[in-house]
Design a protein around this motif. Structure first.
Motif, PDB file in Angstrom:
ATOM      1  N   ALA A  51      -5.235  -2.657   4.987  1.00  0.00           N
ATOM      2  CA  ALA A  51      -6.102  -3.631   4.329  1.00  0.00           C
ATOM      3  C   ALA A  51      -6.357  -4.813   5.255  1.00  0.00           C
ATOM      4  N   TYR A  79     -10.441  -7.037   0.004  1.00  0.00           N
ATOM      5  CA  TYR A  79     -10.034  -6.476   1.285  1.00  0.00           C
ATOM      6  C   TYR A  79     -10.927  -5.326   1.714  1.00  0.00           C
ATOM      7  N   LEU A  99       0.840  -1.191   0.000  1.00  0.00           N
ATOM      8  CA  LEU A  99       0.000   0.000   0.000  1.00  0.00           C
ATOM      9  C   LEU A  99       0.878   1.245   0.000  1.00  0.00           C
ATOM     10  N   MET A 129     -10.905  -1.918   3.593  1.00  0.00           N
ATOM     11  CA  MET A 129      -9.837  -0.921   3.683  1.00  0.00           C
ATOM     12  C   MET A 129     -10.153   0.089   4.767  1.00  0.00           C
ATOM     13  N   ALA A 163      -3.000   0.203  -4.021  1.00  0.00           N
ATOM     14  CA  ALA A 163      -2.616  -1.138  -3.600  1.00  0.00           C
ATOM     15  C   ALA A 163      -2.077  -1.939  -4.768  1.00  0.00           C
ATOM     16  N   ARG A 210     -13.703   4.051  -2.609  1.00  0.00           N
ATOM     17  CA  ARG A 210     -12.730   3.170  -3.243  1.00  0.00           C
ATOM     18  C   ARG A 210     -13.106   2.974  -4.710  1.00  0.00           C
ATOM     19  N   CYS A 266      -3.124   4.033   5.467  1.00  0.00           N
ATOM     20  CA  CYS A 266      -4.183   3.159   4.986  1.00  0.00           C
ATOM     21  C   CYS A 266      -3.792   1.725   5.307  1.00  0.00           C
ATOM     22  N   TYR A 307      -6.029  -5.546  10.841  1.00  0.00           N
ATOM     23  CA  TYR A 307      -5.562  -5.227   9.489  1.00  0.00           C
ATOM     24  C   TYR A 307      -4.260  -5.956   9.191  1.00  0.00           C
TER      25      TYR A 307
END
Length: 124
Positions: free
Chosen positions: A98, A32, A4, A34, A24, A72, A96, A111
């Motif tokens: 995932a 995923y 990322l 996010m 990504a 997204r 950020c 995450y």
């Protein structure tokens, strides 16, 4: 493996706006959930916003509701955080992240992958 890379952080005056982006790698981005987190100096990393794998479910911490918008674009492997009406207390490094599976979605431990962060500084 997912990598990322965040961008878009900068110095902005209070009341201003920014849009953060997180690109990504990999072919499984749409699998995923996010999230965006932030960490200010001397403070713990805190949840800001999250979006489900396919959208449109979104989640926000109370302090940013009505000001920030997460979105997204799975075709571009990108998640965004639009930030309006910025306040000095929004100053932080924004990350950020995932998650393949989440239950609470506000907990960093859920995450699997993280970006390197982008600095947002809001001057008063």
């Amino acid at each position: 493996q997912v990598q990322l890379v965040e961008s878009g952080g900068e110095l902005v005056q209070a009341g201003g706006s920014l849009r953060l982006s997180c690109v990504a790698s990999g072919r499984t981005f749409s699998s995923y959930g996010m999230g965006w987190f932030r960490q200010a100096p001397g403070k713990e990393r805190e949840f800001v916003a999250a979006i489900s794998a396919r959208g449109p479910a979104t989640y926000y911490t109370d302090s940013v509701k009505g000001r920030f918008t997460i979105s997204r674009d799975n075709a571009k492997n990108t998640v965004y955080l639009r930030m309006n009406s910025l306040k000095p207390e929004d100053t932080a490094v924004y990350y950020c992240a995932a998650a393949r599976i989440w239950i609470v979605r506000t907990v960093p431990a859920e995450y699997d992958y993280w970006g390197q962060g982008t600095q947002v500084t809001v001057s008063s």
